[in-house]
Design an enzyme around this catalytic site. Structure first.
Site, PDB file in Angstrom:
ATOM      1  N   CYS A 139       0.834  -1.216   0.000  1.00 34.99           N
ATOM      2  CA  CYS A 139       0.000   0.000   0.000  1.00 34.99           C
ATOM      3  C   CYS A 139       0.870   1.269   0.000  1.00 34.99           C
ATOM      4  O   CYS A 139       1.433   1.608  -1.025  1.00 34.99           O
ATOM      5  CB  CYS A 139      -1.006  -0.037   1.144  1.00 34.99           C
ATOM      6  SG  CYS A 139      -2.356   1.137   0.890  1.00 34.99           S
ATOM      7  N   HIS A 190      -3.722  -5.186   0.598  1.00 37.45           N
ATOM      8  CA  HIS A 190      -3.215  -5.568   1.923  1.00 37.45           C
ATOM      9  C   HIS A 190      -3.274  -7.068   2.202  1.00 37.45           C
ATOM     10  O   HIS A 190      -4.224  -7.527   2.850  1.00 37.45           O
ATOM     11  CB  HIS A 190      -4.029  -4.839   2.999  1.00 37.45           C
ATOM     12  CG  HIS A 190      -3.690  -3.401   3.127  1.00 37.45           C
ATOM     13  ND1 HIS A 190      -2.688  -2.943   3.958  1.00 37.45           N
ATOM     14  CD2 HIS A 190      -4.205  -2.303   2.522  1.00 37.45           C
ATOM     15  CE1 HIS A 190      -2.610  -1.631   3.870  1.00 37.45           C
ATOM     16  NE2 HIS A 190      -3.516  -1.208   3.003  1.00 37.45           N
ATOM     17  N   GLU A 230      -1.741  -8.682   4.440  1.00 40.71           N
ATOM     18  CA  GLU A 230      -1.638  -8.982   5.880  1.00 40.71           C
ATOM     19  C   GLU A 230      -2.969  -8.856   6.609  1.00 40.71           C
ATOM     20  O   GLU A 230      -3.111  -9.314   7.740  1.00 40.71           O
ATOM     21  CB  GLU A 230      -0.581  -8.073   6.532  1.00 40.71           C
ATOM     22  CG  GLU A 230      -1.034  -6.657   6.849  1.00 40.71           C
ATOM     23  CD  GLU A 230      -1.260  -5.785   5.612  1.00 40.71           C
ATOM     24  OE1 GLU A 230      -0.839  -6.189   4.496  1.00 40.71           O
ATOM     25  OE2 GLU A 230      -1.874  -4.716   5.750  1.00 40.71           O
TER      26      GLU A 230
END
Ligand SMILES: *[C@@H]1O[C@H](CO)[C@@H](O)[C@H](O)[C@H]1NC(C)=O
Ligand SMILES: *[C@@H]1O[C@H](CO)[C@@H](O)[C@H](O)[C@H]1NC(C)=O
Ligand SMILES: *[C@@H]1O[C@H](CO)[C@@H](O)[C@H](O)[C@H]1NC(C)=O
Length: 318
Positions: A136, A246, A248
């Site tokens: 990001c 993202h 994660e």
């Protein structure tokens, strides 16, 4: 005579006592590649952070992402001297530039990113392997560092989970090479990639920018309905990787209803973490000693619950 006798004995010792090798970064028996240590860059706190005394933070989900694939994490603090960053660079096996909200032009995050990026370019050119992963904001930071001028455009992508639109290059890419076909199909058809950005590198910008075009291979794109933007890329000649979305968040963040938590969503995260950590395993950088790395590990810090104020469940504040 004595030297001849001692030489094989010492070699034998080095082989049978692998922990000794951590004190000698040049030792051929160095086990650092199976004990990768990855730096995660911190960034300035925002006014929404619940800890007024802290100066910087790392969202815990990035740490979990890296740890889930078998690497240890050293937090890379902002505002260190260039010498300190250089010493860390030659000790770490890779660095992750996380998402967030600071300036990619003037923050401590931006400054540290540039130092690591320049060192990585120089090292990799000399055959000294050092991977960088940008998520990001980290993706946007990489774009700026490569283009050496602002290249972002505004997109309506602050809170949306999307399937990836693969380019023809994705199949033969390094990032996706170990993904099972089934998971590639899932990535293409199911909304598994969470976007929290208002800035993007549009395909149009990329196509008209030689610095970006010759450096990065576009692996996936997405659109906000108006602007087609790059969602995944890897550098052609460097172990440098960027995702505008993202990975994660899928297994580790729960504060927003649109985060994906399906089995496929979690697999995507793990395949990317495993890919990046495997890249780090190729780096022969190492700390002076196991003691030296243990002093710096994230384990020394405690996480703070932040899920009521921030989109992160847990945060490391420094
Ligand atoms: C970084 O440096 C700036 C300017 O010197 C200072 O205001 C800030 O508090 C420092 N942040 C950290 C985390 O040391
Ligand atoms: C932004 O995207 C959302 C869907 O993700 C949509 O509901 C909204 O209308 C869009 N806003 C604008 C200004 O296009
Ligand atoms: C995928 O790319 C095509 C061609 O650029 C575009 O028309 C389409 O809208 C994209 N789909 C998604 C889901 O981003």
């Amino acid at each position: 005579m004595r030297a001849l006798l001692w030489f094989p004995l010492l070699s034998l010792l080095a082989l049978t006592l692998p922990h000794l090798s951590t004190t000698s970064p040049t030792s051929p028996t160095s086990s650092s590649s199976q004990r990768p240590v990855i730096g995660i860059l911190s960034q300035e706190v925002s006014r929404y952070d619940p800890t007024p005394d802290a100066e910087s933070y790392i969202a815990a989900s990035y740490v979990k992402f890296v740890e889930s694939a078998g690497a240890r994490v050293v937090p890379v603090m902002i505002n260190q001297t260039e010498e300190e960053y250089k010493a860390l660079f030659y000790s770490l096996n890779g660095i992750l530039l996380p998402g967030g909200g600071v300036s990619i032009y003037s923050s401590g995050y931006a400054r540290a990113s540039k130092i690591f990026y320049d060192l990585a370019i120089e090292a990799n050119q000399k055959g000294d392997f050092f991977p960088i992963w940008g998520t990001c904001l980290g993706f946007e930071q990489l774009a700026y560092l490569t283009a050496q001028k602002p290249v972002l455009v505004n997109t309506n992508t602050t809170s949306v989970t999307l399937p990836l639109n693969f380019t023809n290059e994705a199949k033969g890419s390094r990032m996706f090479q170990d993904f099972p076909d089934e998971l590639m199909r899932a990535l293409e058809t199911e909304a598994l990639t969470e976007n929290s950005h208002m800035w993007s590198v549009s395909l149009e910008t990329y196509n008209s920018n030689d610095d970006l075009k010759t450096f990065y291979k576009v692996l996936s794109t997405n659109t906000d309905g108006r602007t087609e933007f790059i969602s995944t890329w890897e550098a052609y000649d460097y172990p440098i990787y960027g995702v505008q979305w993202h990975p994660e968040k899928n297994p580790f963040e729960w504060t927003r209803a649109y985060y994906a938590h399906s089995s496929n969503a979690v697999k995507v995260t793990f395949y990317f973490a495993n890919f990046f950590v495997n890249e780090a395993r190729k780096s022969v950088h190492s700390f002076e000693s196991e003691e030296a790395v243990r002093k710096l590990l994230i384990y020394r810090h405690s996480q703070t619950y932040a899920g009521d104020q921030r989109p992160f469940e847990q945060i490391y504040y420094f």
